[in-house]
Design a protein around this motif. Structure first.
Motif, PDB file in Angstrom:
ATOM      1  N   ASP A 140     -28.244  60.204  92.353  1.00  0.00           N
ATOM      2  CA  ASP A 140     -28.208  59.253  93.460  1.00  0.00           C
ATOM      3  C   ASP A 140     -26.885  58.487  93.488  1.00  0.00           C
ATOM      4  N   VAL A 141     -26.435  58.144  94.696  1.00  0.00           N
ATOM      5  CA  VAL A 141     -25.230  57.334  94.907  1.00  0.00           C
ATOM      6  C   VAL A 141     -25.607  56.225  95.877  1.00  0.00           C
ATOM      7  N   GLN A 142     -25.412  54.978  95.492  1.00  0.00           N
ATOM      8  CA  GLN A 142     -25.776  53.854  96.346  1.00  0.00           C
ATOM      9  C   GLN A 142     -24.540  53.071  96.751  1.00  0.00           C
ATOM     10  N   PRO A 143     -24.226  53.042  98.059  1.00  0.00           N
ATOM     11  CA  PRO A 143     -23.121  52.211  98.524  1.00  0.00           C
ATOM     12  C   PRO A 143     -23.565  50.782  98.790  1.00  0.00           C
ATOM     13  N   ARG A 144     -22.645  49.860  98.602  1.00  0.00           N
ATOM     14  CA  ARG A 144     -22.862  48.458  98.923  1.00  0.00           C
ATOM     15  C   ARG A 144     -21.868  48.067 100.006  1.00  0.00           C
TER      16      ARG A 144
ATOM     17  N   ILE B  28     -29.980  49.225  95.922  1.00  0.00           N
ATOM     18  CA  ILE B  28     -29.316  47.923  95.987  1.00  0.00           C
ATOM     19  C   ILE B  28     -30.169  47.034  96.880  1.00  0.00           C
ATOM     20  N   ASP B  29     -30.611  45.916  96.341  1.00  0.00           N
ATOM     21  CA  ASP B  29     -31.506  45.056  97.108  1.00  0.00           C
ATOM     22  C   ASP B  29     -30.726  44.192  98.093  1.00  0.00           C
ATOM     23  N   ALA B  30     -31.452  43.341  98.816  1.00  0.00           N
ATOM     24  CA  ALA B  30     -30.833  42.535  99.871  1.00  0.00           C
ATOM     25  C   ALA B  30     -29.788  41.569  99.341  1.00  0.00           C
ATOM     26  N   ASP B  31     -29.814  41.283  98.036  1.00  0.00           N
ATOM     27  CA  ASP B  31     -28.843  40.389  97.424  1.00  0.00           C
ATOM     28  C   ASP B  31     -27.711  41.137  96.725  1.00  0.00           C
TER      29      ASP B  31
ATOM     30  N   TRP C 206     -30.572  48.303  91.006  1.00  0.00           N
ATOM     31  CA  TRP C 206     -31.782  48.671  90.289  1.00  0.00           C
ATOM     32  C   TRP C 206     -31.708  50.161  89.991  1.00  0.00           C
ATOM     33  N   VAL C 207     -32.052  50.551  88.771  1.00  0.00           N
ATOM     34  CA  VAL C 207     -31.876  51.930  88.322  1.00  0.00           C
ATOM     35  C   VAL C 207     -33.204  52.502  87.846  1.00  0.00           C
TER      36      VAL C 207
ATOM     37  N   PHE D 251     -36.418  48.678  98.744  1.00  0.00           N
ATOM     38  CA  PHE D 251     -36.781  47.299  99.059  1.00  0.00           C
ATOM     39  C   PHE D 251     -36.860  47.098 100.568  1.00  0.00           C
ATOM     40  N   THR D 252     -37.851  46.322 101.011  1.00  0.00           N
ATOM     41  CA  THR D 252     -37.855  45.889 102.401  1.00  0.00           C
ATOM     42  C   THR D 252     -36.723  44.882 102.612  1.00  0.00           C
ATOM     43  N   GLY D 253     -36.352  44.679 103.858  1.00  0.00           N
ATOM     44  CA  GLY D 253     -35.208  43.832 104.174  1.00  0.00           C
ATOM     45  C   GLY D 253     -35.343  42.408 103.695  1.00  0.00           C
TER      46      GLY D 253
END
Length: 676
Positions: A466-470, A557-560, A564-565, A612-614
């Motif tokens: 997985d790759v998560q952009p911020r 990546i959560d709303a903040d 999380w892995v 995560f929800t928004g």
């Protein structure tokens, strides 16, 4: 090393473990410059040899803050961005969540999802019923709201594969039995259990989520009966033309949908990962193991992708999965599929512009100029990291937005020794991507994205998942493990051959723009037990015995903006003694590299999602294949798990029900944001 050695290995407990072990053998012929070589050059092997907590190595990876930060900082919560009491590690029959949170089972394999669906009868399964019931081995979870406050929404779930030995009564490991027990009826049930599920869910006054069973949105997407179209540069290509589709623009179904993504306009992206495992051949060697017909025009390409894998025997009943009868069919898989969850009548689309490989996921973001960017890892040892950038920009028109996935540039990553990442365009006519090297047009480049990456000199990675952009131009890359690294390839990031633990890389795109063609990279953590110098793990010094982990896989990546892995150790969980789990991981400031355990799986399961929800108040998690992986190492059980005798009966704990892959919904007791 051949397939037979894995099928007969007494340490392997199920078919999925056997084929995963076989897949450890890399297909990349260009292993002269791996990510290990790059890291070794950048940090120096001498630093590595000083041990897991050597000051020089720690400083190189984390900066001086990891050394000078007071040891009391983490313990007292100074600067910590996650507020929860860390869970204790372990491995047992149930799932566990941090104190103060609920983890409720929302959907289980076989749960009816439509008003007309029959109730689940595990002893009398049928394809017709399964097409109206929640599928098997739920992996990616996405959510898009239907109302302004997010109390109603559409849950989108991938179903990666099936485990016959715990799914069907009286059916053992079929790789050992040469599929002798698998009838067409059982194959049809398997096919109906693959693919994806879209359902409406609603949050009640008590804050709990539930299925809206009579919703018009609820549907299954499967390789048994869901027609899809292909678009983009490879659509209609001669190499996609088959007997049942001479246009090369249509296909039935999607396969091995692992991770995925949601677009900014609310559509659902299904990544096709290990598609090679579903294709069959009637050609066998003297020992009864499959042989690729080297006279096929696609032979070199299929060898690079591992076709035919023969994980399933669908090709015995369906010509479309038999490469002797449909030699082009594998080229119709390995793509990213877009589904409109709000329109059940809309045909899913495979977007060939995003390239063909074993997509672990397809997470999206928007560039500084408004262009769509999609990151994706090719989940195999020594394969590559990719990024797609659209030509046009995201607008308020959903139809126009979907066209962004058809017109853009696919890039492959090169990680340089000086900490620079270079994104190289996979464009026909650019550099060596020409007819002289076997690429006659852009369709060839995208169909053979792996070979295009080979010839451009992309960096072979340690199984990128997985790759998560911020939003700030940062992306986190999960590198799960590489059990095939040779002793001569040890390096500062993975200082042991045959690594089982993996690492996480952080990318900072130039100018904070995800569309940039260059950036920088650094290592966040090297995974494994930090108390064992020979493991060579690198964590923040305050990492607890509960917090460290191995084999990072999915992430969120959560709303903040916090990472999380989720882990996927497979049968190797015995090397850590821990079940797979979800960890909060600090990536900023003095606590960078500090993990904390939040949720853990029942034995033999893998944690997927997470999403995560928004509002940050709900976390969706998938638990797939509970009671299967590594059960020979489960103390007190120590045998293969079967339908009649599973290592756990999670989540029902009903003596008449086998373990059931399920989606779990996490909420804070009393309400509020998670870990805030």
């Amino acid at each position: 090393m051949d397939r037979k050695s894995f099928v007969t290995d007494p340490e392997i407990g199920n078919k999925a473990e056997a084929f995963e072990a076989f897949d450890d053998i890399p297909t990349n012929p260009n292993l002269s410059r791996t990510i290990g070589d790059v890291i070794n050059h950048r940090y120096g092997r001498r630093d590595l040899l000083r041990g897991a907590l050597a000051v020089t190595a720690t400083t190189a990876l984390f900066g001086t803050s990891a050394i000078v930060a007071p040891r009391r900082a983490a313990a007292e919560g100074h600067g910590a961005r996650y507020d929860f009491e860390e869970l204790t590690w372990g491995n047992d029959e149930n799932h566990h969540i941090a104190k103060g949170y609920d983890a409720d089972v929302l959907l289980r394999w076989g749960d009816p999802i439509t008003a007309d669906a029959p109730e689940f009868d595990v002893m009398n399964q049928s394809a017709e019923a399964q097409l109206q019931q929640f599928g098997y081995n739920n992996d990616y979870v996405g959510f898009t709201p239907l109302d302004a406050d997010g109390a109603r929404g559409l849950l989108c779930v991938n179903h990666e594969y099936t485990n016959e030995e715990v799914m069907f009564p009286g059916i053992g490991r079929q790789d050992e039995a040469a599929y002798a027990d698998m009838t067409k009826e059982l194959v049809d049930i398997e096919m109906a259990a693959h693919g994806g599920t879209v359902v409406e869910i609603a949050r009640g006054e008590d804050g709990k989520w539930a299925l809206v069973r009579d919703s018009r949105y609820n549907r299954r997407i499967t390789p048994l009966n869901t027609e899809m179209m292909l678009d983009g540069p490879a659509a209609g290509h001669a190499r996609l033309q088959t007997n049942d589709d001479p246009t090369g623009t249509r296909v039935i179904g999607t396969l091995n949908n692992c991770a995925g993504g949601m677009t900014p306009w609310g559509t659902y992206l299904m990544a096709e990962e290990n598609f090679h495992g579903y294709f069959w051949t009637d050609r066998f060697d003297a020992d009864g193991y499959p042989v690729l017909d080297e006279t096929l025009p696609e032979a070199a390409s299929y060898d690079r992708y591992g076709v035919p894998g023969m994980w399933f025997n669908w090709g015995q009943y369906y010509d479309r999965f038999n490469i002797d009868k449909e030699p082009h069919m594998p080229n119709k898989f390995g793509w990213v599929v877009e589904v409109d969850p709000r329109d059940p009548d809309a045909m899913p689309v495979k977007h060939t512009a995003l390239g063909r490989f074993r997509h672990e996921g397809c997470e999206t973001t928007v560039s500084a100029e408004g262009r769509l960017v999609v990151y994706s890892g090719d989940d195999n040892r020594f394969d590559y990291l990719y990024k797609y950038v659209s030509t046009g920009t995201v607008s308020d028109d959903p139809a126009a937005n979907s066209a962004l996935l058809s017109d853009g540039v696919l890039y492959v990553a090169r990680f340089d020794e000086d900490g620079t990442i270079v994104w190289m365009p996979l464009v026909h006519g650019t550099g060596p991507l020409t007819a002289e090297n076997g690429f006659n047009d852009q369709g060839d480049v995208l169909i053979d994205a792996r070979r295009a990456g080979d010839i451009l000199g992309a960096t072979p990675m340690d199984r990128p998942e997985d790759v998560q952009p911020r939003g700030d131009g940062t992306a986190f890359v999960m590198l799960t493990n590489n059990s095939r690294r040779k002793p001569g390839q040890v390096n500062a990031a993975n200082p042991r051959p045959e690594s089982s633990f993996g690492h996480i890389i952080e990318i900072k795109e130039a100018g904070g723009d995800h569309a940039a063609e260059t950036g920088t990279w650094s290592i966040v953590v090297k995974c494994g037990d930090p108390t064992l110098a020979e493991v060579g793990a690198e964590w923040h010094p305050e990492t607890s015995a509960n917090g460290w982990f191995g084999s990072p896989d999915n992430c969120a990546i959560d709303a903040d903006g916090r990472l999380w892995v989720a882990t996927d150790q497979g049968s190797d969980w015995a090397e850590t003694g821990k079940s797979d789990g979800l960890y909060a991981l600090e990536t900023e400031g003095e606590l960078r590299g500090l993990p904390r355990l939040f949720f853990r799986c029942p034995v033999g399961g893998e944690i997927c999602g997470p999403y995560f929800t928004g509002d940050g108040e709900t976390l969706f998690l998938s638990v797939q294949h509970p009671g299967t992986d590594g059960t020979k190492d489960f103390k007190g059980f120590e045998r293969e798990s079967t339908f009649a005798d599973p290592a756990t009966r999670w989540p029902d704990f009903d003596p008449n029900m086998p373990p059931r892959p399920s989606v779990v919904v996490v909420t804070r007791q009393g309400g509020g944001k998670i870990a805030i």
